[in-house]
Write an enzyme that holds these catalytic residues in place. Structure first.
Site, PDB file in Angstrom:
ATOM      1  CG  HIS A 109      26.075 -29.347 -41.388  1.00  0.00           C
ATOM      2  ND1 HIS A 109      26.595 -30.595 -41.271  1.00  0.00           N
ATOM      3  CD2 HIS A 109      24.799 -29.521 -41.795  1.00  0.00           C
ATOM      4  CE1 HIS A 109      25.675 -31.492 -41.581  1.00  0.00           C
ATOM      5  NE2 HIS A 109      24.584 -30.876 -41.917  1.00  0.00           N
ATOM      6  CG  HIS A 133      20.442 -35.145 -46.965  1.00  0.00           C
ATOM      7  ND1 HIS A 133      19.874 -33.901 -46.969  1.00  0.00           N
ATOM      8  CD2 HIS A 133      20.431 -35.545 -45.675  1.00  0.00           C
ATOM      9  CE1 HIS A 133      19.535 -33.557 -45.733  1.00  0.00           C
ATOM     10  NE2 HIS A 133      19.873 -34.552 -44.918  1.00  0.00           N
ATOM     11  CD  GLU A 135      18.437 -36.897 -42.278  1.00  0.00           C
ATOM     12  OE1 GLU A 135      17.664 -36.653 -41.362  1.00  0.00           O
ATOM     13  OE2 GLU A 135      19.407 -36.158 -42.584  1.00  0.00           O
ATOM     14  CD  GLU A 193      14.749 -33.393 -43.133  1.00  0.00           C
ATOM     15  OE1 GLU A 193      15.457 -34.289 -43.635  1.00  0.00           O
ATOM     16  OE2 GLU A 193      15.220 -32.360 -42.634  1.00  0.00           O
ATOM     17  CB  CYS A 216      13.896 -29.705 -44.272  1.00  0.00           C
ATOM     18  SG  CYS A 216      14.149 -28.926 -42.665  1.00  0.00           S
ATOM     19  CB  CYS A 271      16.614 -28.649 -39.713  1.00  0.00           C
ATOM     20  SG  CYS A 271      16.161 -30.392 -39.936  1.00  0.00           S
ATOM     21  CB  CYS A 272      11.484 -29.941 -39.874  1.00  0.00           C
ATOM     22  SG  CYS A 272      12.356 -31.232 -40.780  1.00  0.00           S
TER      23      CYS A 272
END
Lengths: 632, 632
Positions: free
Chosen positions: B135, B261, B313, B329, B331, B397-398
């Site tokens: 990342h 993803h 995911e 999700e 996001c 993150c969300c």
């Protein structure tokens, strides 16, 4: 209470086509081919005790164990099935094969009576150190059943003698006495076998050992904990997490829920019912009834299948009965037939026979292919086409379980009491028995389960007063009957599911029994989420299913209008002549529009629907199948 | 083709209650509370580069990684959201907090421009050795977006300068030149950020770096294979099994299926649409459209949610859209809003805005609780009551994704072209912009999404010829409009989803637009097995659901007759005033009979049904929820 006894299968001869055909297939194809498979898969070779042992041909499980640990049971079950076959038809080749196996057992048995080919060949010093996982008592049970069956078929005692010595060894090893282990089987089965041995010999010590195994089970301090610690293992590291897996989480008489591995459970319940019948133990009977209610009201598939999860090969939660991931192992339905049969002999109630019949014709029989040489281990109620019959299985327990059931199926048809004869099942069966010392032959003629019209001819040696009890199946409405042409009020004379014809019978008396078999619908309890908005089809004792082979559209797209009239359609072209159910249903159109979400419902077209008996699915080209159909 | 540009959110001011309320909640509760959580969870502390680093406060994943690897991105996203908040209302405390963070970045940045607090604090020698999993570029992207937003809000360049140096370092490190690594992000995001930097600075090298990341992706020999081997790992041991996981299984322009993803996918598609818009690259535009079709025709939840499986995911198979195990999700829906918004600027078609609106009001907004301080990470479409909102999440993150979306939501309302203004969304928004150099204010007044009656007052500085385009939502039938009282033929004047009002506008001209919002039903494509026989409810842009709090019977027992008339019922007592949908439905009775299988269908009783907007569920007592209701 009247004490009922099953009429042994050797006193029942089939004239009807359904069971004549299945029996003939098992005798001529299944049992011989199973012997070949026992050879190919190395199971027979295991009897040779080669040093060193041959390498494993099959994968180990994650816990390091192997199916080979219970190969002895496969041999025992095959001998049992083959011995039943010998009753129908002597066969020198089969007998020679069994004799050769018995030679191995005689040669291998230790002076103290112990015999188990896995332990003798690989780790004799570890015997009786892991009852929880290692199936030694389970193997002993199946071998004992095989030995009894072989003795009853041939009169030869050699194998039985080996197994009696083994039982003596087991009795001296396990129990509550000084220096004994307080162990009991990790996989129940020997309890049933011991009850058979008790009934064969009258030796009450066998019953007492079975009772010990039942009553010791699940007590604290827990034997499996102590045994694990003795092996240097942490009991908490048990791979199945809970002793519910083998119904050893609580003392048996305190158990209220049907839990864990379904086959272990069913074998245990069957033995408990045997014990309750032989001892009159009311507490044990109540335990059986409580577990029966739990099993059949909350945890049974409509096919008489048991076990919702492959994870524990068994039970999960109430009403959790998924169709596409159903486990419903053939062995579990076979064992349920055993249990139901024993419940019926605790109390002659049609409700037990109803479910015995359901499991027999559906969940159990589906385990055997039409050609007699392929098998389902898991009897799913829905498939996308990927679930297929096996020619064999790394764990072949189910194959010989269904073989031994079919080879002895006549034994589930009738029971006798000192003052009567009861028919539980129909299908063209001639029964010869004695009642109160008097000889009696009853010919039951029918094309059941395809047709519900039944004619019974009663032929006592001399005129005989007795109650003939004819089961009126729970699925049947409007049964009619006549004796020598005189109409009987069926409802008035039916007691707990059986029409009672208590009279003086003379040779040639004829009973006509008509059990109407219109196609019927079944709905599940709405708490069964998987079956919400769905319906299953039934005719007589048979549960039906849709199979891709009969449909131009995907089975999953068919929906059955509640108003659709179902017709029973004989089909001579299928499986030697069966009755299908047919109607015009609706099929959802899946290819007319591309949009994922719409403001109007999917369109439907008319589509022919043909249902075949569930037990026959998976015998044609691979394809989808469904028992529960969406309603529209 | 007319080139449309979004009207920046800072030029849109809300007067309508829906977005005023959500925005106020985010400004006053969400953003401040998120800063507290960043502190409590150790994320801010990670900037201190303590030696030794503090022990992990959160669990490692099975592959040994930790969320801490992408804590930088959480900081970047919070700065971005907080910077949007500063546009609405200056706040010295927030600015001081951001300045303190920027101090850390300035201090920590290496002379070559590299900055990443995980690597600097723990394993600086390993930087840029695992793009696949670690990342670094994803973090850089979010930090860059935060820096741009902070610069735009305050005019302060310090953080932006840090990030520009980092971008220079990244540009020198990655590329096709001599000595460069041919790597690209394992988690896409920086491509979007680079396009923002390009638009801010006009420096085409940023666009070119984004284009390099897109076009290098998925080529052979595969960078992740080589990178794994360089780490001494077997590429085949990759824990995600396939580079579909990060859409690197094929060169991007050869991809036809939306796979892996979901968030990574959506960020990448958004950047691709940006690139296609800026470069006019027709091949890239076609790729975007192909993937759009795949995503929205086969792999999207009715809520605008994406991702069917927690395992990756992300995406599974076409039409595999389970409700109770949906991942969806937050996001992914937020990122889909980004993508849809960019597709809309490739081509002003209502179908893009329709789904942008759907994802915004449903799949994205559901991620934020009514009180602004609780979150859904997974936005399931069915729950037995066990799915609850989190006060925070180990992977947060969300939380800040939904915050930055709401804080800038005005930016999705309107777009301008040299000759026109388009409204995509409604809800009481006053827009100030310029068209062809002429100032223009449009006041849109409505209680949308609760009511479809909209009044627009157009106030150009001087009379102005332009085409006002008003989106006629795809869910709307029978839209009506009038300009200064004169009725417009909406159907005749609607082009690709927008009513086009091309005229000379004078100050005070009024447009009345009526978008009827009767309660509606939605059916899924019948290949969506999870939704067969079920219907969803919608009104305007809102998808509705049933929640236990509104029902005396279990939600799962309710069935909606197709003939039931649904009423839109305003409820001042719920969530500050919402519109529910109500009718009399049927409830299956589950407690009236014990039998597991029956010859008659389950009985039903009448039961009141109340549906609330999906995005509001999970804000009252925990209980079951369902979007898709069985029909009866």
């Amino acid at each position: 209470m009247t004490r009922w006894q099953p009429v042994p299968f050797r006193d029942v001869r089939f004239t009807g086509r359904f069971w004549s055909e299945r029996l003939e297939t098992v005798l001529t194809r299944t049992i011989p081919s199973q012997y070949e498979k026992l050879g190919e898969s190395g199971i027979l070779e295991s009897l040779e005790l080669k040093d060193p042992p041959p390498p494993l041909r099959i994968p180990r499980w994650p816990n390091g164990h192997t199916h080979q640990v219970f190969w002895d049971s496969d041999i025992g079950k095959w001998i049992e099935a083959a011995s039943y076959a010998l009753h129908h038809r002597r066969d020198p080749l089969i007998e020679a094969r069994i004799e050769a196996i018995v030679d191995r057992f005689e040669a291998a048995q230790l002076p103290d009576g112990y015999v188990n080919f896995w332990y003798l060949g690989r780790e004799p010093h570890l015997r009786w150190t892991n009852l929880r996982d290692r199936h030694e008592l389970y193997n002993a049970g199946h071998l004992l059943e095989g030995a009894i069956a072989y003795f009853q078929a041939t009169g030869r005692r050699r194998f039985l003698a080996v197994m009696e010595r083994f039982v003596d060894h087991i009795r001296s090893t396990f129990g509550r006495g000084e220096g004994q282990k307080r162990g009991y089987p990790g996989h129940q089965e020997i309890e049933i076998a011991l009850m058979r041995l008790y009934r064969l010999t009258g030796d009450r010590r066998h019953l007492e050992l079975a009772l010990y195994f039942i009553d010791e089970r699940g007590r604290q301090p827990h034997y499996y904990d102590e045994e694990a610690r003795a092996r240097g293992e942490d009991p908490a590291a048990y791979h199945q997490k809970t002793y519910e897996y083998q119904q050893a989480h609580l003392p048996v008489r305190e158990q209220t829920k049907v839990v864990g591995h379904a086959v272990r459970a069913m074998y245990m319940y069957a033995a408990m019912a045997d014990l309750a019948a032989e001892t009159g133990d009311e507490d044990l009977r109540r335990t059986c009834e409580r577990l029966w209610q739990d099993a059949t009201l909350r945890r049974m598939y409509v096919t008489g299948g048991f076990g919702s999860s492959a994870g524990n090969e068994g039970f999960t939660a109430d009403y959790d009965l998924p169709n596409d991931t159903a486990y419903a192992e053939t062995c579990a339905s076979v064992a349920f037939v055993f249990w139901a049969h024993r419940m019926l002999h605790l109390d002659l109630e049609g409700r037990y026979a109803d479910l015995m019949e359901r499991a027999l014709y559906n969940g159990a029989l589906s385990g055997l292919s039409w050609d007699g040489t392929h098998y389902f281990y898991e009897n799913k109620l829905e498939s996308d086409g990927s679930h297929r019959r096996w020619p064999w299985h790394p764990c072949p327990c189910c194959t010989m379980n269904v073989a031994r059931l079919v080879a002895s199926v006549g034994g589930y048809f009738c029971s006798v009491a000192p003052d009567g004869l009861a028919f539980h099942l129909y299908g063209g069966a001639t029964v010869e028995t004695t009642i109160g010392g008097q000889g009696l032959r009853v010919e039951e003629r029918s094309d059941y389960p395809w047709d519900g019209r039944i004619v019974l001819t009663v032929t006592p040696a001399v005129p005989l007063r007795m109650a003939l009890r004819l089961r009126i199946p729970g699925w049947c409405r409007g049964a009619a009957a006549a004796v020598n042409g005189e109409v009987i009020d069926v409802d008035a004379r039916t007691e707990r599911g059986y029409l009672v014809l208590d009279r003086l019978w003379s040779p040639g008396d004829r009973v006509m029994l008509d059990l109407p078999m219109p196609p019927g619908r079944i709905w599940a309890h709405p708490l069964v989420r998987a079956d919400r908005g769905r319906v299953a089809l039934q005719r007589g004792p048979l549960i039906y299913c849709l199979e891709a082979a009969d449909h131009p559209v995907p089975v999953a797209d068919l929906r059955l209008p509640r108003s659709a009239a179902l017709a029973a359609v004989p089909r001579a072209d299928l499986f030697g002549g069966i009755v299908t159910l047919a109607t015009t249903a609706r099929a959802i159109r899946t290819d007319d529009r591309e949009d994922l979400y719409r403001s109007d419902p999917p369109s439907e077209i008319e589509a022919p629907l043909v249902a075949i008996p569930y037990f026959l699915w998976g015998n044609r080209d691979a394809g989808a199948m469904a028992v529960w159909l969406p309603e529209t």
